[in-house]
Structures are given as C-alpha cells and as structure tokens.
Design a protein around this motif. Structure first.
Motif, PDB file in Angstrom:
ATOM      1  N   ALA A   1       0.841  -1.200   0.000  1.00 32.24           N
ATOM      2  CA  ALA A   1       0.000   0.000   0.000  1.00 32.24           C
ATOM      3  C   ALA A   1       0.875   1.248   0.000  1.00 32.24           C
TER       4      ALA A   1
ATOM      5  N   LEU B   1       3.358   5.946  -5.445  1.00 31.95           N
ATOM      6  CA  LEU B   1       3.104   6.094  -6.880  1.00 31.95           C
ATOM      7  C   LEU B   1       2.033   7.142  -7.127  1.00 31.95           C
TER       8      LEU B   1
ATOM      9  N   LYS C   1      -8.553  12.258  -2.284  1.00 34.44           N
ATOM     10  CA  LYS C   1      -9.335  11.011  -2.271  1.00 34.44           C
ATOM     11  C   LYS C   1     -10.680  11.208  -1.568  1.00 34.44           C
TER      12      LYS C   1
ATOM     13  N   TYR D   1      -8.597   5.578  -8.124  1.00 31.38           N
ATOM     14  CA  TYR D   1      -7.257   5.919  -8.629  1.00 31.38           C
ATOM     15  C   TYR D   1      -7.298   5.942 -10.143  1.00 31.38           C
TER      16      TYR D   1
ATOM     17  N   TRP E   1       1.768  -1.882 -10.791  1.00 30.15           N
ATOM     18  CA  TRP E   1       1.442  -0.538 -10.295  1.00 30.15           C
ATOM     19  C   TRP E   1      -0.011  -0.466  -9.873  1.00 30.15           C
TER      20      TRP E   1
ATOM     21  N   ARG F   1      -1.961  -2.816  -8.935  1.00 31.83           N
ATOM     22  CA  ARG F   1      -2.209  -3.567  -7.700  1.00 31.83           C
ATOM     23  C   ARG F   1      -1.798  -2.737  -6.487  1.00 31.83           C
ATOM     24  N   ALA F   2      -0.621  -2.100  -6.613  1.00 28.85           N
ATOM     25  CA  ALA F   2      -0.144  -1.273  -5.503  1.00 28.85           C
ATOM     26  C   ALA F   2      -1.123  -0.136  -5.232  1.00 28.85           C
ATOM     27  N   LEU F   3      -1.621   0.493  -6.314  1.00 21.84           N
ATOM     28  CA  LEU F   3      -2.562   1.605  -6.136  1.00 21.84           C
ATOM     29  C   LEU F   3      -3.840   1.124  -5.476  1.00 21.84           C
ATOM     30  N   ARG F   4      -4.264  -0.070  -5.864  1.00 21.96           N
ATOM     31  CA  ARG F   4      -5.489  -0.607  -5.269  1.00 21.96           C
ATOM     32  C   ARG F   4      -5.280  -0.833  -3.773  1.00 21.96           C
ATOM     33  N   PHE F   5      -4.105  -1.346  -3.421  1.00 23.43           N
ATOM     34  CA  PHE F   5      -3.790  -1.536  -2.000  1.00 23.43           C
ATOM     35  C   PHE F   5      -3.776  -0.199  -1.268  1.00 23.43           C
ATOM     36  N   ALA F   6      -3.305   0.836  -1.983  1.00 28.49           N
ATOM     37  CA  ALA F   6      -3.153   2.133  -1.329  1.00 28.49           C
ATOM     38  C   ALA F   6      -4.489   2.741  -0.958  1.00 28.49           C
ATOM     39  N   VAL F   7      -5.537   2.412  -1.712  1.00 23.19           N
ATOM     40  CA  VAL F   7      -6.837   3.032  -1.434  1.00 23.19           C
ATOM     41  C   VAL F   7      -7.836   2.052  -0.815  1.00 23.19           C
TER      42      VAL F   7
END
Lengths: 344, 387
Positions: free
Chosen positions: A173, A179, A243, B312, B346, B348-354
């Motif tokens: 995350a 990113l 967000k 995202y 990328w 996947r990482a963005l999905r994890f981030a939100v």
C-alpha cells in the motif's frame, strides 16, 4: 460520505478478504483474546502439573498475557534479522511476521515455543509468497536447527492460520501511495528522485509497525498512509484530500496509527526477554516437552486411544455387512410386507 | 516392334501381320481393331495410359501355344472370364456363337475383352462394379436422410457382391431390372449431371492450358522485342560515338538509363496484364469458399466485487519508482517476455493504497466483530477468491 463510496450492490474486495473477515479486531477484543487464551492455558498446564506431581504448581510463576506478547515481539525482531540474512524480499518478511502474530492469537507461548514457530512461519511464508528455498539451505544457515524443527509444526501453524495464507500488506500500500503521489497536480518531474530517501524512511515506519498490533486493527492503506505522513505530511494531506473531500474520520484513524507506531514499535529490551524466557522454561506445558513424564504419559494415552479406535474399526469391519445392518435390525421386519414397507 | 504397339494402346491391325489371316475367309472384313474399338469390356482408358496385362509365361489354355512359340500371342478374356488366344477365338467364334471350350457357356466373338489385371477375379469385379455404378447412380442429395442413403448403398453393395460371387444371379438381375424400371428418370438425370460435371472439368482444364500457352507466347514475344531493342541500342550508341563529339562515357550512361526506364515500364505493364487478372480470379474463388466467421465482441467476466476502480487513475506516462526501474529501462523487452506488465504491478499497488482507507477500526468487545461475517447475498454467487 464521498462520491468515491462504492455502489450499494457491490462489496469491496478488501472486505471479501480473510484478513478483513477473520483477522480484524478492536484493541479491546485483542486484549481480551490474549488474556482468555492465557488464562485457559495456565489452567490446563496447572492441571497437568498437579496430575503428575501434586502440589508442584504452587510456586510456579506462570507467564501473563503481556509477558507472552513480549516474547512474541522479541521473536518478530528475530524474523527480521533472519530475513536480512537470507536476503528475502519484503513480502516474505511481512508475511512471516503476520503468520507468526496470527499464530499466537490462537496458541500460547507456553505450549509452543516461539523460536520453533518463528522458523516454521518464515519457511511457510517463503512458500506461500512464491519465494521458495530448499529446506536444506534454510536449516544449514541457521544455527543448531534441524529439518524437523521447521517441519514438525508446519501443519499446526497452517491449521492455526485457518489455511488463510494470503495477507494484504502495508508495504505494498505504501508503494501505491508513493506512486499515486506522482499523480497529484503540480508535482514536479524530479519529485520521485528527490524524495527517495523519504520513501525509505516511510518504509522504515511500515517495518516498525509490524512490531505492533496495527495490522489487526487498521487496514493496510491506513497504516501506509500513517507511515508516509510521518515523513511527508504535506503530500499525504493533499493526497488524502484528493481522495476524500471529507477526510476527518480517516485523518483521526491515521493519527491513531501514528501514535502507536511512534510509541510501541521498539523491540523489547533483551534483559526482560531473557527473564521471561527463563521463567518460560519452568512453566512450559509438560505434555509438550519431549522426554518428560507428562509427555510420555500423553503419548501412551494417545497410543491407547488410537489402538482402541483401530480395534473398534476392526470389530465394525468384522460384522457381516460392511454397509451396516443397524437400520434393518432396529425395525421389525414383517415377512409378509414388501421391502418398501420396512420402515413403518 | 509391332508387338509392342498394342501395349502402348496404339492401333494394331488385327491379324494383319501373322498368318491367322489364312483361317478367315476372304470376305471377313478387316477391322482396324484396338482394345477400345472391338471389345466392349475391360478397363476403358481413352488416355491410353493403362497397359494391357502381359506376361512372359502366357499360355493359351485352349491350344497350349505360348509366347515361346508365338511371340505375338495375345490372350483375351471371355464374358465367363476364361482366357484364350486370338487365334483360338478366331477359330472358334468367327462362325457365330459357340460354347466356351472350358465351361460350355455360349460366347460370342465380340464379348472378348483385353485383360487389364493379372487376377481375373479383379477383372470381373471391376467390370461388374462399372456396370452397377452406371445404373445405381443415386446421390446423397436424392435422399431425405442419411439413414435411407446408407440403406441404398447397402443394397447396391449386396447386388454387386451377389453378381461377383455368382450368388442368385437370376434373382439379382431381376432386382436390378426392377430398380431400373422404377428409377429410370432419376438414373438418366444423374447420368446427365455426371456428364455435365465431366464436361465442366474438361472445359476448365482446356481453359487453363490455353492460358498457359498464351503466357508462354507472351513471354517469348517479350524476349524477342527486348533483344531487338538491345540490338538497336547498341547500334545507336555506335552511330553516335561515330558522329558526335560528346563524351563517350556520358553518351553510354544516358542510353543505359533510357533502356532501364523502358524495361521497367514493360515489367509493370506485364504484371498489370497477366498476373493481375490471375490474382483477381484466384481471390474470387477463394472468397467464395471461405466462410466468414463473425467476431463476437468480448464481454469481460462480471462479478460482484468492487475493487476501488474509481479511487485511482493510472498515470498515463508511467511512474518513476525504485521497484520498476529495471523494467522501465529494459528496452529489448526481456522482462516483459512472459507477458509481465509493470502497469499491472502498479495498479495492484494503487489498489492496495486506497483499499479500505475509510474503514473505521472496530471498537469494544462487540461479539459480531469476531468471527466470520458473510452477507447472504454473496454466498454462492461470488467468484473472486478471498485474498
């Protein structure tokens, strides 16, 4: 809430995860689970002590839930050391630590010593995250470890985890947040290059958070945001605002995590751990210590049970009909009737 | 060698060379006989590529003369499938129908055929099948279903088998007659169809041959003109070199360029005329045979999960980060070889981030917070593995 909230008919993938369903606790609940587990374990072990040597448990000082947790925390730090020794990826380390912590929400330190469990969870994590390593390499690089130390507990660990091997990690995350910072409006082209150090620091906070219980209470994205807001508060604020226009609730949550990371993420003091470990040697479940009286007795009892079961099976198999005759026998079979009427 | 000529399917003057002529009366007409002219049966082969069967050990079973005694010995096969030599046939059957010296069946002279196969059983079978096929010429289209067509084929095979093995011959013949009477119209129709098909095939062949010839002639003419032109060119250069005072090298270069231009013109015109037409024709036939397969639009798999797509947006130019550095620098695409797309990592990482960013932590000792919560609507219907 905001426009970003999911459509009413759909459930988010995170809420479908086992991590959300089975490994999410409130802080109070977490403490409660630990204390009840500890009390139950102490009661069982006390009974075992008394059964073999009456009165022997009187002056044994059993571990408390906090002391157990201290030991677990210490071995989490050991996992990190082992991972840097083997140069395992972040994923393996994070997964192994999650497994380890989850294991001790279902088991007690007094039954299973964390040293062995740690080895097993790390080895299991290499396999579940697709970074396999041969058992031989694994054991030869760790002092005084045999293959059986690693493998004996593997099934027990997997069972305690409920075979739920997939974990949502905060470090991924964090990568995503990093990113997405680049997508923020008016971000300079050289922003990523200039802030590499900040990323490393944030990753350090994520690593530190693994020593705490945040992963059982908060979501990985919240942990990552907390870690990054400790290093890049301005960007984090802007990002969160982009967000969620009404971001107050999230911010409160993130602040809670920040406090936990800053206060509780230090590995425990070695002296106190040594003290606890010394006491653990005295109050271990005797049934789990190879060679002890209780262990032998338990083994014998298990043997006896297994023997009985085999005999029972043999007797059952010896009866004339392998498909069981009980149903037919219990009812009165009238010779005049058809087969169809047997059951009246 | 004269005896060879019939092997090649050429005309043999029957009885012309040898003394068999002496037996026949002078009034007997001298027939120009070939295997196809006098004899009805046997394997008819207008192209003349099928050779008559011939062996060094041939011996006439009637007069016992063999190839040693008579190098021009030719054995023919009767309708009862017995062999005898031409001189015996002449001797026995010139005066009219007579019994076969071997089996006493009454035979006529014209019913003798040249032999094609070594085994007379095969000879007989081929002849019978040829005859049957002429009458039993129904096709699949003439039947309503496959079952009845198969039954028909079975019946045909039955008849053929009976005739070949001489089982119930009179009855079988009667069956054929009955069939013939019942299906006369269809038989002639099918015959006409077959003839039309053969004709079409022949026409096509003819057309192709014609075209080939034309192409060859065209090529020849081209070559001729080219040679003439070259000759003319050379002459011109020589003339110019003789008369003009310009630089010799320049003159030659100029004329060379001219030649090149002309020849390239010629090539292009030729390809337009000859090959173009051919390709067009080929394409036409191709398009007729190729069946068009409709491309159904792809419908992505639908499930009941929300994966934060609206939270995202993947940055169009890609990202600058430590993990993807090697992949981004990999110009040859070695890392993307197995279908790896850094965009997916990328995303996947963005999905994890939100994911679950707004989920509030649980509080208190709520019993429902522990254990499994499954919404009834999601049980059974969902496909995504919990991750």
């Amino acid at each position: 809430m905001s426009s970003a909230s999911p459509p009413a008919t759909k459930k988010s993938v995170y809420e479908g995860s086992t991590q959300f369903k089975n490994w999410r606790y409130s802080p109070e609940k977490l403490a409660h689970v630990r204390s009840t587990l500890n009390q139950a374990a102490v009661a069982v072990i006390k009974r075992t002590f008394e059964a073999y040597e009456p009165g022997s448990s009187a002056n044994v000082l059993f571990l408390t839930a906090d002391e157990e947790h201290l030991l677990v925390k210490h071995y989490i730090a050991t996992i990190t050391q082992l991972c840097s020794l083997f140069r395992f990826p972040e994923e393996v380390e994070a997964t192994a630590i999650s497994y380890f912590k989850r294991f001790y929400l279902k088991n007690t330190v007094m039954d299973w010593h964390p040293k062995n469990v740690m080895l097993t969870t790390l080895f299991l994590a290499t396999k579940t995250t697709n970074n396999p390593i041969s058992l031989e390499t694994y054991t030869t690089h760790i002092k005084s470890t045999t293959a059986s130390d690693v493998l004996d507990l593997e099934f027990l660990v997997a069972q305690s985890l409920g075979f739920e091997f997939s974990v949502w990690h905060a470090h991924r995350a964090l990568w995503g947040v990093w990113l997405d910072f680049q997508s923020l409006p008016d971000t300079a082209a050289d922003w990523p290059q200039a802030h590499r150090d900040a990323y490393e620091t944030a990753l350090g906070y994520v690593r530190a958070s693994r020593l705490t219980d945040v992963e059982f209470i908060f979501t990985p994205s919240q942990i990552a945001l907390a870690a990054v807001s400790l290093t890049l508060p301005e960007e984090s604020y802007k990002w969160l605002k982009s967000k969620y226009p009404s971001y107050n609730a999230v911010e409160t949550t993130v602040n809670k995590i920040k406090t936990i990371i800053q206060s509780l993420s230090r590995p425990p003091d070695v002296e106190s751990v040594r003290e606890v470990d010394r006491r653990l040697r005295l109050c271990k479940n005797p049934e789990k210590i190879v060679g002890s009286k209780a262990y032998l007795a338990r083994k014998a009892e298990q043997e006896k049970k297994a023997e009985e079961k085999r005999n029972r099976k043999a007797v059952e198999a010896g009866e004339d009909d392998p498909f069981g005759f009980e149903l037919g026998r219990s009812t009165i079979v009238d010779d005049d009737d058809d087969d169809d009427d047997d059951d009246n | 060698m004269a005896s060879r000529s019939w092997l090649q399917g050429k005309t043999v003057k029957k009885g012309g060379a040898v003394g068999s002529n002496g037996h026949t009366r002078p009034t007997t007409p001298q027939v120009q006989s070939t295997s196809t002219t006098i004899f009805g049966g046997g394997v008819k082969d207008p192209s003349g590529r099928t050779a008559e069967y011939f062996s060094m050990d041939d011996q006439c079973p009637v007069c016992k003369s063999d190839r040693y005694l008579n190098p021009k010995l030719r054995l023919l096969v009767s309708s009862c499938y017995h062999k005898m030599c031409e001189s015996c046939i002449d001797r026995l059957f010139t005066l009219g129908p007579a019994p076969c010296p071997i089996c006493n069946t009454v035979l006529r002279k014209l019913a003798f055929t040249p032999q094609t196969f070594e085994d007379l059983g095969v000879e007989k079978e081929v002849a019978i099948r040829r005859r049957i096929a002429k009458e039993f010429n129904k096709r699949r289209e003439d039947f309503n279903d496959l079952r009845s067509f198969n039954d028909y084929l079975e019946q045909v095979e039955d008849i053929a088998f009976n005739l070949i093995n001489d089982i119930d011959v009179p009855e079988t013949e009667k069956r054929i007659a009955v069939y013939k009477a019942a299906n006369a119209a269809l038989i002639t129709l099918n015959l006409q169809r077959e003839e039309a098909y053969a004709l079409a095939l022949k026409e096509q062949e003819e057309f192709e041959r014609h075209e080939r010839e034309q192409r060859a002639a065209e090529l020849l003419r081209e070559e001729e003109t080219e040679r003439a032109e070259k000759e003319k060119e050379r002459q011109e250069i020589i003339d110019k070199l003789e008369t003009s005072e310009k630089d010799a090298a320049k003159l030659i270069a100029k004329s060379r360029a001219n030649t090149l231009k002309r020849s390239s013109n010629r090539v292009s015109s030729m390809s337009r005329l000859g090959l173009g037409v051919d390709y067009a024709k080929m394409l036409k036939t191709r398009s007729k045979t190729a069946s068009t397969v409709l491309d159904v639009p792809h419908v992505p798999f639908q499930d009941n999960w929300y994966s934060f797509e609206d939270m995202y947006v993947l940055k169009p130019g890609g990202y600058d980060d430590l993990y993807s550095e090697t992949v981004r620098k990999d110009r040859e695409g070695i890392m993307r070889g197995g279908g790896y797309r850094v965009e997916e990592a990328w995303e996947r990482a963005l999905r994890f981030a939100v994911a679950g960013l707004d989920l509030l932590p649980l509080e208190g000792l709520d019993p429902t917070s522990e254990g499994i919560q499954i919404e009834p609507s999601l049980v059974g219907g969902d496909i995504v593995l919990a991750s």
